[in-house]
Motif scaffolding. Sequence first.
Motif, mmCIF file in Angstrom:
data_model
loop_
_atom_site.group_PDB
_atom_site.id
_atom_site.type_symbol
_atom_site.label_atom_id
_atom_site.label_comp_id
_atom_site.label_asym_id
_atom_site.label_seq_id
_atom_site.Cartn_x
_atom_site.Cartn_y
_atom_site.Cartn_z
ATOM 1 N N ARG A 89 2.927 -5.641 -16.626
ATOM 2 C CA ARG A 89 3.108 -4.962 -15.340
ATOM 3 C C ARG A 89 1.747 -4.393 -14.936
ATOM 4 O O ARG A 89 1.200 -3.548 -15.628
ATOM 5 N N ILE A 90 1.213 -4.896 -13.834
ATOM 6 C CA ILE A 90 -0.162 -4.584 -13.427
ATOM 7 C C ILE A 90 -0.124 -3.868 -12.081
ATOM 8 O O ILE A 90 0.379 -4.405 -11.087
ATOM 9 N N GLY A 91 -0.656 -2.659 -12.058
ATOM 10 C CA GLY A 91 -0.658 -1.870 -10.829
ATOM 11 C C GLY A 91 -2.028 -1.293 -10.546
ATOM 12 O O GLY A 91 -2.959 -1.420 -11.347
ATOM 13 N N PRO A 92 -2.181 -0.614 -9.430
ATOM 14 C CA PRO A 92 -3.461 0.043 -9.109
ATOM 15 C C PRO A 92 -3.659 1.286 -9.952
ATOM 16 O O PRO A 92 -2.721 1.789 -10.578
ATOM 17 N N LEU A 93 -4.880 1.797 -9.957
ATOM 18 C CA LEU A 93 -5.168 3.026 -10.683
ATOM 19 C C LEU A 93 -4.388 4.196 -10.098
ATOM 20 O O LEU A 93 -4.228 4.304 -8.876
ATOM 21 N N ARG A 94 -3.943 5.077 -10.970
ATOM 22 C CA ARG A 94 -3.231 6.283 -10.564
ATOM 23 C C ARG A 94 -4.220 7.302 -10.010
ATOM 24 O O ARG A 94 -5.421 7.239 -10.268
ATOM 25 N N ASN A 95 -3.728 8.247 -9.249
ATOM 26 C CA ASN A 95 -4.487 9.400 -8.735
ATOM 27 C C ASN A 95 -5.478 9.041 -7.637
ATOM 28 O O ASN A 95 -6.314 9.880 -7.262
ATOM 29 N N LEU A 96 -5.428 7.821 -7.127
ATOM 30 C CA LEU A 96 -6.298 7.392 -6.035
ATOM 31 C C LEU A 96 -5.461 6.694 -4.973
ATOM 32 O O LEU A 96 -4.487 6.010 -5.295
ATOM 33 N N PRO A 97 -5.819 6.848 -3.682
ATOM 34 C CA PRO A 97 -5.045 6.186 -2.627
ATOM 35 C C PRO A 97 -5.121 4.664 -2.761
ATOM 36 O O PRO A 97 -6.188 4.115 -3.061
ATOM 37 N N VAL A 98 -4.001 4.007 -2.559
ATOM 38 C CA VAL A 98 -3.966 2.542 -2.631
ATOM 39 C C VAL A 98 -4.310 1.964 -1.262
ATOM 40 O O VAL A 98 -3.661 2.275 -0.264
ATOM 41 N N ILE A 99 -5.344 1.139 -1.227
ATOM 42 C CA ILE A 99 -5.694 0.442 0.016
ATOM 43 C C ILE A 99 -4.708 -0.697 0.238
ATOM 44 O O ILE A 99 -4.063 -0.785 1.283
ATOM 45 N N ARG A 100 -4.606 -1.551 -0.768
ATOM 46 C CA ARG A 100 -3.621 -2.634 -0.748
ATOM 47 C C ARG A 100 -3.546 -3.266 -2.123
ATOM 48 O O ARG A 100 -4.573 -3.471 -2.776
ATOM 49 N N ASP A 101 -2.347 -3.505 -2.562
ATOM 50 C CA ASP A 101 -2.106 -4.174 -3.835
ATOM 51 C C ASP A 101 -2.802 -3.437 -4.982
ATOM 52 O O ASP A 101 -2.458 -2.306 -5.266
ATOM 53 N N LEU A 102 -3.802 -4.071 -5.600
ATOM 54 C CA LEU A 102 -4.475 -3.499 -6.761
ATOM 55 C C LEU A 102 -5.790 -2.821 -6.418
ATOM 56 O O LEU A 102 -6.486 -2.325 -7.315
ATOM 57 N N ALA A 103 -6.130 -2.774 -5.158
ATOM 58 C CA ALA A 103 -7.385 -2.161 -4.709
ATOM 59 C C ALA A 103 -7.138 -0.728 -4.261
ATOM 60 O O ALA A 103 -6.289 -0.475 -3.398
ATOM 61 N N VAL A 104 -7.878 0.207 -4.845
ATOM 62 C CA VAL A 104 -7.726 1.623 -4.500
ATOM 63 C C VAL A 104 -8.963 2.123 -3.768
ATOM 64 O O VAL A 104 -10.044 1.530 -3.842
ATOM 65 N N ASP A 105 -8.785 3.226 -3.067
ATOM 66 C CA ASP A 105 -9.884 3.892 -2.365
ATOM 67 C C ASP A 105 -10.560 4.838 -3.346
ATOM 68 O O ASP A 105 -9.970 5.827 -3.787
ATOM 69 N N MET A 106 -11.799 4.557 -3.693
ATOM 70 C CA MET A 106 -12.534 5.357 -4.673
ATOM 71 C C MET A 106 -13.187 6.597 -4.060
ATOM 72 O O MET A 106 -13.819 7.380 -4.770
ATOM 73 N N SER A 144 0.840 -1.195 0.000
ATOM 74 C CA SER A 144 0.000 0.000 0.000
ATOM 75 C C SER A 144 0.875 1.243 0.000
ATOM 76 O O SER A 144 1.924 1.279 0.654
ATOM 77 N N GLY A 145 0.423 2.255 -0.749
ATOM 78 C CA GLY A 145 1.145 3.519 -0.778
ATOM 79 C C GLY A 145 2.597 3.364 -1.177
ATOM 80 O O GLY A 145 2.963 2.569 -2.038
ATOM 81 N N ALA A 146 3.451 4.137 -0.491
ATOM 82 C CA ALA A 146 4.882 4.109 -0.788
ATOM 83 C C ALA A 146 5.562 2.872 -0.240
ATOM 84 O O ALA A 146 6.741 2.625 -0.515
ATOM 85 N N ASP A 147 4.838 2.080 0.541
ATOM 86 C CA ASP A 147 5.429 0.887 1.145
ATOM 87 C C ASP A 147 5.404 -0.315 0.226
ATOM 88 O O ASP A 147 5.908 -1.382 0.581
ATOM 89 N N GLY A 148 4.824 -0.186 -0.961
ATOM 90 C CA GLY A 148 4.691 -1.325 -1.849
ATOM 91 C C GLY A 148 5.916 -1.555 -2.713
ATOM 92 O O GLY A 148 6.880 -0.787 -2.706
ATOM 93 N N ALA A 149 5.851 -2.639 -3.487
ATOM 94 C CA ALA A 149 6.927 -2.993 -4.403
ATOM 95 C C ALA A 149 6.370 -3.925 -5.471
ATOM 96 O O ALA A 149 5.307 -4.536 -5.292
ATOM 97 N N TRP A 150 7.076 -4.027 -6.586
ATOM 98 C CA TRP A 150 6.673 -4.932 -7.653
ATOM 99 C C TRP A 150 7.130 -6.350 -7.332
ATOM 100 O O TRP A 150 8.251 -6.556 -6.907
#
Length: 239
Positions: free
Chosen positions: A86-103, A12-18
């Motif tokens: 390379r699969i990531g979460p949507l940009r411009n939204l907070p990442v909850i975890r992995d590929l799930a973002v806070d809408m 989540s956030g800056a704590d993530g990695a590929w």
Amino acid sequence: MAMLEVEIWRGSGADGAWQRYAVPHEANQTVLDVVTHVQRYLDPSLAYRFACRVGMCGSRAMTVNGRPRWTCRADCPQAARKGRLRIGPLRNLPVIRDLAVDMAPFFEKWRDAEARFVPSADPPDEAVRPDEPERMAADAGIECINCAVCYAACDSVAWNPDYPGPAVLNRLWTLVNDRRDGDRDGHLDAAGAGCHLCRSHQECADACPTGLNPTAAIAGLKRETLRRTLGRLAPGRGR
């Protein structure tokens, strides 16, 4: 069996990695199929959203090789680059975890703009014809399903978090052109200066899975807000 090299954002956030995975490459495989394979067979802790799987709900939008898109409609041969994803979460939204973002930020902007139909106190007597220019302008933008792909693609959102985003402005444009709506001025007020922050780069139109053109809608709002401003200033000319 041929294999796909897949990198998926974990954390989540800056704590993530590929994190890398090897996934069997199968016929008629979508990117969502790849993510589902990883979650079911390789790493059950992977977090992501999906619902209908057929391109109706918009819940499974992710960033695939740098482009926001619906993973259920993204075929792997088209989305992959040299057999890699390379699969990531949507940009411009907070990442909850992995590929799930806070809408929430996306929908809060809809709420703040009050981008909803307001029944007119004096509705038109005659039926609205589908070939009326205003109705055609409204119809061009009504298929938005709030998937936030355009929001993730928008550089104006990235540069300015207060920018309402293409989906909200597209909705306001449909309301401005609906003569059954009773709050045209309110919708133009909501668009306000925000619509003029659009750089007209067309990222939203290029990314929209349903083929809408929010850039054109925003251009319409720019014209109407400017026309209304000039109309209000007209009585004072020459003084």
